[in-house]
Every structure is written in structure tokens, then in C-alpha cells.
Design a protein around this motif. Sequence first.
Motif, mmCIF file in Angstrom:
data_model
loop_
_atom_site.group_PDB
_atom_site.id
_atom_site.type_symbol
_atom_site.label_atom_id
_atom_site.label_comp_id
_atom_site.label_asym_id
_atom_site.label_seq_id
_atom_site.Cartn_x
_atom_site.Cartn_y
_atom_site.Cartn_z
ATOM 1 N N GLY A 197 0.827 -1.207 0.000
ATOM 2 C CA GLY A 197 0.000 0.000 0.000
ATOM 3 C C GLY A 197 0.856 1.249 0.000
ATOM 4 O O GLY A 197 2.094 1.176 0.020
ATOM 5 N N GLY A 198 0.192 2.381 -0.019
ATOM 6 C CA GLY A 198 0.906 3.651 -0.087
ATOM 7 C C GLY A 198 1.853 3.851 1.078
ATOM 8 O O GLY A 198 2.983 4.323 0.900
ATOM 9 N N HIS A 245 1.282 13.335 2.794
ATOM 10 C CA HIS A 245 0.517 12.339 3.539
ATOM 11 C C HIS A 245 1.209 11.993 4.866
ATOM 12 O O HIS A 245 2.445 11.948 4.944
#
Length: 487
Positions: free
Chosen positions: A104-105, A135
Motif C-alpha cells: 500500500g501507499g 501524507h
Amino acid sequence: MIDENRPDGMPAEQVLAEIRQLRAMDRPTHGGRLFAYVYDPAVPGLDALAATAYAESAHVNGLDPTAFPSLLAMENALVAAAARLLGGGPGTSAPEVVGSVTSGGTESLILAVKTARDARPDIAAPRIVVPASAHAAFAKAAHYLRVALDTVPVDPTTLRPAVADVAAAVRPETVLVACSAPSYAHGVVDPVEQIAEVAAAAGVRCHVDACFGGWTLPYLRRLGLPVPPFDLAVPGVTSISVDLHKYAYAPKGVSVLLHRDPQLRAPQYFAYADWPGYTMINPVISSTRSGGPIAAAYATLRHLGDDGYLELTRRTWAAVRTLADAVRATDGLRLVAEPESTVVCFTVEDPTLDLFLLVDELTARGWHTQPQLRYADLPASVHLTVTAAVAPRVAEFGPALVDAVAAARAAGPVALPPDLLALAGSLTPEALTPELVAGLAEGLGLGDGAGAPDRMAAVNTLLDAAPAAVRERLLVEFVGLLQRPAW
Ligand SMILES: Cc1ncc(COP(=O)(O)O)c(C=O)c1O
């Protein structure tokens, strides 16, 4: 569930019925009314295809690519697809691009930071520079990897950092400069070209976090939007990440981290031979890795194809425009940023209208948006991640918004006791004793075993009044109350 009253196990149908019953408590993952957490293209048959592909490879282990060449082949295909979309591969300025599939990110960003850190063993106290809009996974990476985080403020109007501020934040100990294309909170693309130039001039790596928008920006550009250069075509960009479980519409658990060349990627690997078992060589954080998410992503990409993604992006952009128009047309609301990707973000500009009540009123009408707390000069806001599934329902949003605004005006604003708000504003994390937290949770309806309340305005109002460190501590405690064994 391993149940002491059911030592014999349950028939499959009954187990599935139980899961379906539990799932009924969730927000709707399909239907285009949930503007966060899920990415739905609403393509008939795609879920079934991805689920079958997932099942086909669920027990395959990515631990050893020589034992399971199928997984290696699919991973390499996903990396090539991502690289092709993001300015790399044969015939481009990044012909030697390489990459890995991560979960995932967040994992992609942690690995980008780890790789940059480990490329500079000469730096004892490494640091990274990120815009404040980057983020939170960068902060997590910095925390996990003991790398200092230098945050550059963003302009409250453009929501981008000033390039001069980024340059000023770069120090001799800086191992990575990062930026977003686009940011999650507001969906704006940072000035990647200029930031990459600053990084290159300082001899520092530059990572572009395109986890959110890397699969839509190239298509938005093809649809005629003025998307600025943001990918491997930009000199100085050394790595870039894109999540396939976002706008590539793959089931959860797949992101791609690309490096401009193999030398840049080298420090990403972890190898260990100094024990009596198998020599471990891991490109990513997990060692054992299920082939399920990779096969599902592979099937999704193959099935949708380039034309499919272009069409899905066209629908998404049409939905973005309609949603933004609905916000513009509603008294008391203001777009925080003009949409330039697949996010609509708005705030309230009217003291008689409470933003958190509005979010609850929208939820009550079946529209699930995401509240964002105030930060620095930025007001609290409502975030909408827009996906292709929104398009068929989008005309219904405007009337629901008007209705929700009227209801929030009539009900609000949220009135928490002033001394409670003053307390939240002046607390320090250290002052939050378990008793105080338990009392707050009780007062907000988050008491033991209660689960999350339907209406979150009071909780959000309290969190909004608190400094970031207190928000963090409170949420850790609140979530801790939810995560209890189901005896
Ligand atoms: C820009 C950006 N980077 C990183 C992440 C983290 O991704 P994940 O939730 O897959 O770990 C997200 C998630 O929304 C994001 O929007």
C-alpha cells in the motif's frame, strides 16, 4: 470465530452468513455514496474477476520468486504498467526504471524513506523534507525509521509549499525531499519540477508521492486538463509511488514503488544470511506475501485496459465538476481548492453552519464524506474522494447537500460545555490520564463496548479544539477502547 461453545466448527454457508451480517454494519463500499476509503469503478463483473484471480493466487508466497515465478511475472508486469504510465521505460528519459509491488501507499513511502536513508550511511542523523500537505505516512516513516521530519508550510490559498521554503529546509543531513501529485487532503499537485530541481541541486533524492493520483493524472492530462509535469519525465525525480488499490481500482493491498534506476533502488533490499534458516532477501517490508492482491491487481489492469481507465477517469472528472458546482451553488460553503484532480474539498463560511454537523447530516442522508480537522492556517474541511462510481448518482448530491445544510443550520452549532473545549485546547498529552480519557469517552458516547457513535460532530468538535499532539493521544485511547477481544 474460535468459539468455546462451538468446538465442532460451522458449515461454510453459516460462516458466510455470519460475515454478511457483520458486513451489514459497514459503510457501503459500492453505490457511489462513500467519498473515502474505497475506490469503486462500478464496472460490472470486475469484483468477481478480481475475487477469482485473488483466490487463484491467495496461497502463493512472494517470499521466494524462484519458487513462484507466476508471482514474479505478475509483479514485473504491474511495475512495467506503472512505469509506462509514469514516464519511465524504453524510449523515455527513465529507461532503466525498476520497482517493487508493496502492500500500500504507506509501505511504499516507508520504503522510499528507508532507501534514501540507507543510501547515505555517512549521515548519522538523517532528515527528510516534506510539504505540510504531504501524507501522514511520511511522518510514520520518519517515526519508524528514526529520521527527522522537516515540514514546509503550505500557502493557505494555493495549498502548495513555496519552492524557496523547500530549498531553505534542505540541510546537509537531508536524505530525501518529497512532494505530492496530488495531495490527499486537497487534491492539488505540488510544483514537482521546481522541487525536484532544488533536490537535484543539493544532491538529494526526490520522491513523488503519486499514491493517490498517479493512476488518474496521466488520464486527466489526456482529457485535456492542464496537469503539470510530475512523474519520471521530470529530471531530479528519483522515485515515485502509485497505489493500484486506489485509482487502478484493484482490491486492497497493492502499491508500486518505482526508482529511476537499479542503483537508486539497491538500498531498498534487506538480505540476511547469518542464521541457520533460508537466506532472506526482501525487497519490501513483509517477507511472506500473499499472491492474492497481486493477482487481483493484475487481473484488474488487464481487464480494464488503457481505454477503460481513460473512460473511468472521464466519468470521475464529470462527477468532480458536478460536485464542485453543487458546493459553489450552496450558501455558506466554499471550495478550499478549485478541483484539479479527483478531490473535492470544501469548508463552511458561516458561523450558523457547523461543518461537523453538516457531515453528520450528509451521513444521515446516505452520503459519507470525510471531515478534516483544522490545521495551521487551514480551516476544518470536508473531503470527497471521487471515483467513477459516483457519476451515476451525482445529480442527487446537490439537493441532499442543500437539505443537509438546512438541517445542520437548524440543529447547530454543536454546543460542547465551554470548559470542556477550553480544557481540550489547553491540554498536553502528558496531562491526559486514563481516568480523564475514560471520562471524555463516556461523555462523548464512546464508552466501553459502545462502538463508534452514528453522530460524530461532538467528537470532531472536541478534537478540532485540541492541539495535534492531544488529538493523537485522544484518538489512540479512543481506538484502544474499540479494539478489545470479542469474548
Ligand atoms: C497521497 C497519499 N499517499 C499515501 C497514502 C497512504 O496509502 P495507504 O492508505 O494505501 O497506506 C495515501 C492514502 O490515502 C495518499 O492519499
